[in-house]
Design a protein around this motif. Structure first.
Motif, PDB file in Angstrom:
ATOM      1  N   ASN A  37    -101.068  27.943  11.823  1.00 49.23           N
ATOM      2  CA  ASN A  37    -102.261  27.086  11.943  1.00 49.23           C
ATOM      3  C   ASN A  37    -101.880  25.678  12.378  1.00 49.23           C
ATOM      4  O   ASN A  37    -102.525  25.086  13.243  1.00 49.23           O
TER       5      ASN A  37
ATOM      6  N   HIS B 203     -98.609  31.690   7.687  1.00 47.46           N
ATOM      7  CA  HIS B 203     -99.990  31.400   8.092  1.00 47.46           C
ATOM      8  C   HIS B 203    -100.193  29.895   8.302  1.00 47.46           C
ATOM      9  O   HIS B 203    -100.778  29.464   9.308  1.00 47.46           O
TER      10      HIS B 203
ATOM     11  N   HIS C 235    -109.058  25.183   7.601  1.00 45.90           N
ATOM     12  CA  HIS C 235    -110.309  25.789   7.114  1.00 45.90           C
ATOM     13  C   HIS C 235    -111.454  24.770   7.186  1.00 45.90           C
ATOM     14  O   HIS C 235    -112.569  25.096   7.585  1.00 45.90           O
TER      15      HIS C 235
ATOM     16  N   ASP D  27    -103.207  24.599   6.065  1.00 42.81           N
ATOM     17  CA  ASP D  27    -104.119  25.746   6.107  1.00 42.81           C
ATOM     18  C   ASP D  27    -105.503  25.298   5.620  1.00 42.81           C
ATOM     19  O   ASP D  27    -106.519  25.580   6.258  1.00 42.81           O
TER      20      ASP D  27
ATOM     21  N   HIS E 129    -107.498  30.186  13.620  1.00 45.59           N
ATOM     22  CA  HIS E 129    -107.170  31.393  12.845  1.00 45.59           C
ATOM     23  C   HIS E 129    -107.095  32.640  13.723  1.00 45.59           C
ATOM     24  O   HIS E 129    -106.317  33.551  13.458  1.00 45.59           O
TER      25      HIS E 129
HETATM   26 ZN   LIG Z   1    -106.216  30.175   6.649  1.00 45.28          ZN
END
Ligand SMILES: [Zn+2]
Length: 381
Positions: free
Chosen positions: A280, A276, A197, A193, A262
């Motif tokens: 991703n 999550h 980002h 994750d 996302h």
């Molecule tokens: Zn995230």
């Protein structure tokens, strides 16, 4: 050149920094502290010591330990009612993204009227909130340093993002020791994750020279240290570097925003119930390759930050090498394809429709059609 970069909260980073919570509570003159966490963090033994430090200041503690992953509006509104009734004057969130996001949303409702979804979008929270100390126990979401919270709408099967003014924590105590022994699967999902980002903020149309530096540093640190933290959960150096990477990624995407990974991961989580990080991870290599022709120079920078030799390689070859490296990393740390995660292809059409409605899509360097999103989902299957 024209950009905006917001800096908040006040950060204390390092071994045992979580033990400064008592000092902070005293500085804030808080008399009743709302502690928000989930049962897993409590079972891992990370909560009691922090509560004790708060009590040692003479402050009372009201505990809410029922946070679930992907917290719903019901949980937020329920906890906020307790906090209001108890007249708490500060909050402490202990845990991963779910606990911190939940605490941010609860904090909004302590001074702003329910329902929480009224504040969806940017800068919709009108009244200032109470001091919130975030103590992360994973290196993933960077929720401890971002002015955003994601809350699940269970009825509509959607994830709602609230961001901007009055959303972020006032303080972050980032203690790498709290991540020692985190299970490998959680290390992998949260680490990917953070990598997502970093990559998405770098290619975002909202990126600035300041966010770009943080994005690239985060990519470099994660690619080097995530496999080590996954292999040996007690590798203190790797855990510290992952915590640092997560901080860099937070500075970057907190200001530059995210993109297509996302945009697809949110409906995947809401409709298919997959985590999550898993969502991703499944999408990241394919979206990177999809975006590459819109941002060839940036894709080259990402590849270099991942340690790939790009000299003499064409843009296309560089993008392919970067995507392969991501797939390799994904396999190395046990992350799965959408098929293995149990996602049904019959949902691809709805997933693509929902993805097109996501706010983060506007920051992706290339605008996908519905057909292209379906094709990305097929590749990730
Ligand atoms: Zn995230």
């Amino acid at each position: 050149m024209n950009f905006r970069f917001d800096l908040s909260p006040s950060i204390q980073f390092g071994d045992n920094s979580s033990k400064q919570v008592g000092e902070l509570i005293s500085l804030l003159h808080a008399k009743k502290v709302f502690c928000i966490y989930d049962p897993g963090v409590k079972a891992a033994g990370l909560v009691d010591g922090i509560i004790e430090q708060i009590r040692n200041t003479g402050a009372k503690v009201v505990a809410y330990g029922d946070v679930t992953s992907d917290p719903s509006s019901e949980i937020v509104e329920d906890a906020a009612r307790i906090g209001k009734k108890e007249e708490v004057d500060a909050l402490v969130a202990i845990g991963g993204g779910s606990a911190m996001d939940c605490a941010k949303a609860i904090n909004i409702l302590l001074t702003n009227d329910a329902p929480i979804f009224k504040y969806a979008g940017l800068n919709e929270v009108k009244r200032p909130v109470k001091p919130l100390i975030a103590i992360p126990t994973t290196s993933g979401t960077s929720s401890e340093v971002t002015a955003a919270t994601v809350i699940s709408d269970k009825k509509e099967k959607k994830k709602i993002v609230i961001l901007g003014r009055h959303v972020g924590p006032s303080h972050a105590l980032i203690d790498p020791l709290l991540t020692l022994g985190l299970p490998p699967a959680i290390t992998a999902a949260t680490g990917i994750d953070a990598l997502t980002h970093a990559i998405e903020s770098y290619t975002s149309v909202n990126a600035s020279p300041v966010t770009e530096v943080h994005s690239l540093k985060a990519i470099e640190l994660i690619v080097k240290n995530l496999p080590k933290a996954f292999e040996n959960g007690n590798d203190k150096k790797a855990r510290t570097q992952m915590m640092l990477a997560c901080l860099h990624a937070g500075f970057a995407f907190g200001n530059a925003d995210l993109g297509l990974v996302h945009t697809i991961a949110h409906p995947l989580g809401a409709l298919c119930g997959i985590s999550h990080g898993d969502a991703n991870a499944a999408m990241l290599p394919f979206v990177l390759a999809f975006n590459a022709d819109a941002v060839p120079e940036k894709t080259r920078d990402i590849a270099k930050a991942m340690g790939i030799e790009t000299k003499g390689k064409s843009d296309k070859e560089t993008a392919e090498l970067a995507a392969s490296k991501l797939k390799e990393l994904q396999c190395q740390i046990g992350l799965k394809s959408l098929k293995k995660l149990g996602v049904s292809p019959s949902l691809f059409d709805t997933l693509a429709e929902d993805a097109l409605k996501e706010g983060a899509l506007q920051f992706n360097p290339k605008k996908p059609t519905k057909k292209e999103i379906i094709s990305l989902l097929e590749m990730a299957f």
